[in-house]
Design a protein around this motif. Structure first.
Motif, PDB file in Angstrom:
ATOM      1  N   LEU A   1       0.786  -8.921   3.549  1.00  0.00           N
ATOM      2  CA  LEU A   1       1.890  -8.076   3.998  1.00  0.00           C
ATOM      3  C   LEU A   1       2.961  -7.974   2.920  1.00  0.00           C
ATOM      4  O   LEU A   1       3.349  -8.969   2.323  1.00  0.00           O
ATOM      5  N   ALA A   2       3.410  -6.778   2.669  1.00  0.00           N
ATOM      6  CA  ALA A   2       4.509  -6.557   1.720  1.00  0.00           C
ATOM      7  C   ALA A   2       5.001  -5.130   1.897  1.00  0.00           C
ATOM      8  O   ALA A   2       4.205  -4.193   2.004  1.00  0.00           O
ATOM      9  N   ASP A   3       6.324  -4.978   1.934  1.00  0.00           N
ATOM     10  CA  ASP A   3       6.905  -3.638   2.129  1.00  0.00           C
ATOM     11  C   ASP A   3       6.492  -2.675   1.030  1.00  0.00           C
ATOM     12  O   ASP A   3       6.452  -1.468   1.222  1.00  0.00           O
ATOM     13  N   THR A   4       6.228  -3.238  -0.139  1.00  0.00           N
ATOM     14  CA  THR A   4       5.905  -2.376  -1.280  1.00  0.00           C
ATOM     15  C   THR A   4       4.416  -2.068  -1.367  1.00  0.00           C
ATOM     16  O   THR A   4       3.971  -1.407  -2.294  1.00  0.00           O
ATOM     17  N   GLY A   5       3.643  -2.567  -0.408  1.00  0.00           N
ATOM     18  CA  GLY A   5       2.201  -2.320  -0.429  1.00  0.00           C
ATOM     19  C   GLY A   5       1.874  -0.854  -0.225  1.00  0.00           C
ATOM     20  O   GLY A   5       2.668  -0.097   0.340  1.00  0.00           O
ATOM     21  N   GLU A   6       0.706  -0.470  -0.670  1.00  0.00           N
ATOM     22  CA  GLU A   6       0.298   0.928  -0.554  1.00  0.00           C
ATOM     23  C   GLU A   6      -0.632   1.154   0.640  1.00  0.00           C
ATOM     24  O   GLU A   6      -1.004   2.281   0.917  1.00  0.00           O
TER      25      GLU A   6
END
Ligand code: ATP
Ligand code: MG
Length: 437
Positions: A213-218
């Motif tokens: 999980l990461a907000d910057t993930g695509e």
């Protein structure tokens, strides 16, 4: 290593395209340097981390019985014409001609090449199953390289391939890889969740993307939060237990964008347990049966002497992407803390040094030698600079343990600090023990 000798060409003025924290940090600590769009050099600090990740990936592949090999980066177009992908792959493929005018390419992946190797040597079911892998540079001429090492043109990937006689056997190979991936990411200090992914025309349910999980993930993901709670230690490494493990994961809703259906999500997952968020794909495993073996005529004799196309799967991990992904997962409030398993150094010694007082530096040198004797990988900050600047610098470099040699150290005790925790005064023997666990 003495910090004054370490080759860290820090980028002071960050380029505008460095939008996410991992890209910024990697430039600011001189881990990488862009050579052209989407192509990077790996400098000592970044290279060290990547090699450590690679080694963990390797160990966990070897554990499940996969065998390491190495295929070239440059491939002939012939085999890609056989599989039909030479035309399909499109502009992402970097096509090259050699001096004889032969069409070559820089491998974006290796299904064709491994199938070619396999068909030329294996003829009987008796040699199955086989799991082969390599860790090699790949090239994809991505339309929008961005986010530093997360989406680039040239990247380092572990790709494995399984060969089995039947769908049933192939599922066992798939489960082993599933397990290996969970173990690998756990050792990297990452919570990567297998999410059901599209299988295209192949069908079935054997395709998973491993996502952190990461907000910057695509990647857009939809999951039941229970999927984050599954403990992997309770499963044994045998076919039955591994099948149960995969089923336990698959029974809880966790999918990527292309598999998502609103109605099904709402039906299967209670509102309060629904997670809709973004993530970074760090691995992808995929069973595709005879998709390549059939057109490429990769046949084996079964038990009755009948020829059949070998059943294959492929399993990728983005080794270089993982460096950036690990930073995204661990860099918070301007403080980086590498997981111990992949930190560029085990510990950093930070002495307070001034023009007139080199006593702390001498003490630090002694500690440095002591720890090196114990095979502990130590960084010594021998740069003459005020302590607050030093601490700021080490907040970025992210070595998880610090030994601070300053006014507080007395009676052979030193200030020992784990990043993001309180420091304590410890003797060198106690410090050694802490670092070795
Ligand atoms: P993506 O959807 O991110 O483009 P993909 O489906 O093309 O990935 P695979 O072909 O399955 O990826 O490759 C295996 C792994 O290699 C991915 O899970 C990812 O971690 C990594 N990877 C793929 N493309 C890139 C890239 N352009 N830069 C860095 N790593 C990559
Ligand atoms: Mg891609």
């Amino acid at each position: 290593m003495h910090l004054s000798k370490l080759f860290i060409p820090v980028t002071k003025n960050l380029p505008a395209e460095a939008k996410i924290k991992s890209h910024q940090l990697m430039l600011r600590t001189g881990m990488i340097k862009q050579s052209s769009a989407g192509i990077y050099s790996w400098l000592p600090l970044g290279f060290k981390v990547m090699k450590k990740i690679e080694q963990i990936v390797r160990e966990e592949q070897n554990f499940i019985g996969a065998q390491e090999m190495l295929m070239p980066t440059i491939q002939s177009s012939e085999i890609w014409k056989e599989s039909g992908r030479y035309d399909d792959y499109g502009e992402e493929m970097l096509r090259i001609k050699d001096r004889q005018g032969r069409e070559m390419l820089y491998g974006p992946t290796n299904e064709e090449l491994i199938t070619d190797i396999f068909r030329s040597s294996v003829k009987s079911y008796k040699s199955l199953p086989q799991l082969l892998y390599h860790i090699q540079w790949k090239f994809r001429d991505e339309i929008r390289p961005r986010f530093g090492v997360m989406r680039c043109k040239e990247f380092y990937m572990k790709d494995a391939y399984s060969f089995d006689l039947s769908d049933e056997d192939a599922r066992k190979s798939y489960n082993k890889m599933f397990y290996s991936y969970l173990k690998t990411f756990e050792r990297l200090g990452l919570k990567a969740i297998p999410m059901a992914a599209d299988t295209g025309p192949i069908g079935g349910d054997l395709s998973h993307e491993f996502i952190i999980l990461a907000d910057t993930g695509e990647s857009q993901i939809y999951a039941d939060k229970d999927v984050f709670e599954i403990e992997i230690d309770k499963y044994n490494f045998d076919d039955k237990s591994l099948e149960k493990m995969r089923k336990d994961f698959t029974n809880i809703y966790a999918v990527t964008d292309d598999k998502f259906k609103e109605e099904e999500f709402n039906k299967r997952v209670k509102k309060e347990k629904q997670i809709k968020t973004k993530g970074i794909e760090v691995g992808h495993i995929f069973y595709f049966s005879d998709k390549y073996s059939k057109p490429m005529n990769c046949l084996i004799d079964d038990k009755d002497g009948k020829k059949t196309s070998v059943k294959m799967g492929s399993y990728g991990i983005g080794v270089s992407r993982l460096v950036g992904a690990t930073i995204e997962a661990n860099y918070n409030n301007n403080i980086m803390k590498w997981p111990k398993s992949i930190s560029p150094f085990d510990v950093v010694i930070i002495p307070s040094i001034s023009k007139n007082n080199k006593e702390n530096l001498e003490k630090a040198e002694k500690i440095y030698q002591e720890l090196k004797k114990q095979n502990i990988d130590v960084l010594l900050d021998d740069v003459e600079e005020n302590m607050s600047n030093k601490f700021k610098k080490h907040d970025l470099i992210g070595v998880p343990y610090q030994i601070i040699v300053g006014s507080k150290s007395e009676n052979e005790k030193y200030e020992f600090k784990e990043v993001n925790s309180k420091s304590e005064m410890l003797s060198l023997d106690k410090i050694k023990i802490k670092l070795k666990i």
